[in-house]
Design an enzyme around this catalytic site. Structure first.
Site: not given
Ligand code: GLA
Length: 664
Positions: A103, A141-142, A298, A306, A346, A349
């Site tokens: 991404r 996002n981020e 988040e 990670w 993920e 996660h």
């Protein structure tokens, strides 16, 4: 108080959605971040949008009483974008392409990427600006999380434009960049390229400007989408999620453009001190927009995927860290993500709803936290005067400190800031994290280690602060360069010299005591308030007006000044000619806190219990240590009951109204 998570319904068959919503209600979820990575589903082809699925899930969420922070999906362009427009792909400094397959494979300055991002943002706002479920917008996002800088041709063209705006003429750029060194004089802006791979040390002034440019390009992407959303009818608050002290994006310049700040924070459960780093991150958010609440957008319920070794959170730790965030100004507690994924990187996660289902410790903790947050009354916003100590933290200085070709090239500014913050946090001082320009008389003490790059307004603010009665702690390697990373006429400490009352003659790098090979070893320092090991630097300073508080007792600088204390106007400025080791940072911080008469937010707390002030509310959290009995009475924020003593076992937390609280 919002509670929720990133929600990725497009990863699941629709017949699961009703169950999602039922479970969300059970957990007390009030808000989800929706569609963050849904570009491929929303716009399967350039000329075709598919909103049907999003219509359905938005309606379902709304019927379920769950509000939506609707995302623009621009952090991950779909395959058709990179296939059709490969020029949007970013490149590293060697010209290697970041291909699709993960991404964030977009060049922030690419005009094509921006056009496509604006198109999808516009389409979303056209369709959903008035949807009753949508209470907020989540842009991208981020920003910059994976691709810290882009060196592509799109970046090259944009860098030239950015420099033209900044300098106006190529002559002023040549002056700022010192291009007479190594025959780098430019004849026109069209000759400039990003600081791509070069044979040796690259131009430091160019590197610094490229960092500014990189932050500005990401910010431009955010502003573009924000403005498109507004132009297409969005009236809700607009945010994008920050990542604490994230080097590529100068959030001091970003913060004013966000209606509400939001932050992602993943302290490592394997590090018993990481709760202090989480506190740093929360205090940074509180400080970026003074007087405003922010969202913890988040965090994880348990392990991430990670790190090298991904530890789960201890029972109770998730709630403790959430309470910490609320105590330091959060009005929303959200997670990545709602339901644990079955595929993708993920898939292991943690999430609110785990693979193992609802008969799990983690689910029970999720439900319990939701119930507690729902029971909280409306909380006061953080107060602009909550902090009594300023930790001076500044992105441009960070970039400068970590530039190359310095006396010591191993300084980690982020780690250094965290060392000083941890020492303040252990003493229960409430800290604002601000650039030098924002240091003023609301603070009793300003801690400014490694203030290498200092802008004129920052220097002036620090001088005013000390003259007016504040205590400043600074050095080593401070006030060395201007905002272009150039030495100032007159050598070092050209602005702060009169404030600290010393002259800095020369630097001297130190190597660790156990280093292999030659080099000046770390030196011992002795002061009346304690000793420590000096690391990294042993500067040659001469006290002019200042008194010498501590001297080096070993090494080349033996007998010479290591710490000085100067009175300037009504205040005091300490200068460190060396960086204290871990224990030494605490020793120096303790001396500075005592000298500046900074009281802890609450007296007598053990180090593993933290206290934070949020306006009239005090939050206490036991971060996993022994039971603490605290002689504190007051009205409990959660229950409304009067308590006459606070007992906190490991991971317990308590919120009290401060005006009702008495100690002892
Ligand atoms: C970041 C991202 C999320 C997710 C989490 C995992 O915060 O924003 O999409 O990848 O990391 O920890």
């Amino acid at each position: 108080m919002h509670y929720g998570a990133d929600y990725n319904p497009d990863q699941w068959p629709e017949d699961i959605w009703p169950d999602d919503i039922a479970r969300m209600r059970e957990a007390g979820v009030t808000l989800v971040n929706l569609g963050i990575f849904s570009w491929a589903r929303l716009q399967p082809e350039e000329d075709r949008f598919d909103f049907a699925w999003l219509d359905r899930i938005l309606d379902l969420l709304h019927e379920g009483g769950i509000a939506v922070d609707l995302a623009t999906p621009t952090a991950s362009p779909p395959p058709w974008v990179s296939a059709k427009y490969p020029e949007i792909l970013p490149q590293d400094e060697r010209g290697a392409t970041y291909w699709p397959g993960a991404r964030q494979h977009y060049a922030p300055s690419s005009p094509v990427y921006r056009r496509l991002a604006a198109t999808v943002a516009a389409a979303l706002a056209d369709r959903y600006a008035d949807h009753p479920a949508v209470v907020m917008w989540h842009v991208n996002n981020e920003y910059g999380c994976h691709v810290h800088a882009d060196y592509s041709d799109a970046a090259r063209d944009a860098f030239r434009r950015w420099l033209t705006d900044r300098y106006g003429s190529i002559e002023s750029l040549n002056a700022a960049w010192g291009t007479d060194v190594w025959s780098q004089r430019y004849g026109s802006f069209d000759e400039i390229v990003p600081p791509r791979l070069a044979p040796c040390s690259r131009n430091p002034h160019q590197l610094l400007d490229f960092r500014r440019f990189t932050s500005d390009m990401l910010l431009e992407c955010f502003l573009l989408e924000r403005d498109v959303l507004r132009a297409h009818g969005a009236t809700q608050p607009i945010t994008t999620n920050f990542m604490g002290a994230f080097k590529p994006a100068d959030y001091n310049r970003w913060a004013e453009h966000l209606d509400v700040l939001s932050d992602d924070c993943y302290p490592d459960p394997n590090d018993p001190e990481s709760f202090r780093d989480a506190a740093f991150q929360r205090d940074l958010m509180r400080s970026l927009k003074p007087g405003a609440a922010w969202y913890l957008m988040e965090q994880s319920t348990g392990a991430v995927n990670w790190r090298q070794a991904n530890a789960p959170k201890a029972p109770g730790q998730m709630a403790a860290l959430s309470a910490q965030a609320v105590g330091r100004g959060a009005d929303g507690i959200l997670f990545f993500q709602w339901r644990q994924s079955v595929s993708g990187p993920e898939r292991l996660h943690s999430a609110m709803l785990p693979h193992a289902g609802t008969d799990t410790r983690s689910w029970r903790e999720v439900v319990a936290l939701g119930a507690d947050l729902a029971a909280l009354p409306p909380l006061p916003p953080p107060d602009e005067r909550d902090g009594h100590v300023a930790l001076v933290f500044d992105w441009e200085n960070w970039w400068g400190v970590e530039g190359l070709d310095h006396p010591h090239n191993g300084i980690d500014y982020y780690a250094e800031m965290h060392r000083w913050y941890r020492a303040l946090h252990r003493r229960h001082a409430q800290v604002d994290i601000v650039p030098p320009e924002r240091v003023d008389d609301r603070y009793a003490l300003a801690v400014a280690p490694l203030l290498y790059l200092l802008r004129p307004a920052g220097a002036a603010a620090l001088e005013r602060f000390v003259a007016g009665g504040g205590h400043l702690l600074t050095g080593p390697f401070s006030d060395v360069v201007d905002e272009h990373d150039r030495l100032c006429p007159g050598g070092y400490l050209t602005r702060l010299g009169p404030v600290v009352g010393i002259r800095l003659e020369d630097f001297g790098a130190l190597v660790p005591v156990d280093a292999v090979g030659p080099g000046e070893r770390e030196a011992l320092v002795k002061a009346p308030w304690g000793g420590f090991r000096g690391t990294v630097h042993a500067e040659e300073i001469e006290a002019l007006g200042a008194s010498v508080e501590a001297r080096f007792t070993t090494g080349r600088r033996r007998g010479h000044a290591a710490v000085t204390r100067n009175t300037h106007g009504r205040g005091v400025a300490r200068y460190l000619a060396t960086l204290p080791d871990e224990a030494g940072v605490q020793t120096v911080v303790d001396a500075a806190l005592a000298d500046a008469a900074v009281e802890p937010t609450l007296p007598g707390l053990p180090e593993h219990v933290e206290v934070a002030r949020r306006g009239s509310m005090l939050t206490l959290v036991n971060h996993g240590g022994p039971v603490a009995e605290i002689a504190l009475s007051g009205r409990d924020v959660l229950t409304g009951e009067e308590v006459s003593a606070v007992r906190l076992a490991a991971w317990d937390w308590r919120m009290l109204w401060e005006d009702t609280a008495t100690t002892g």
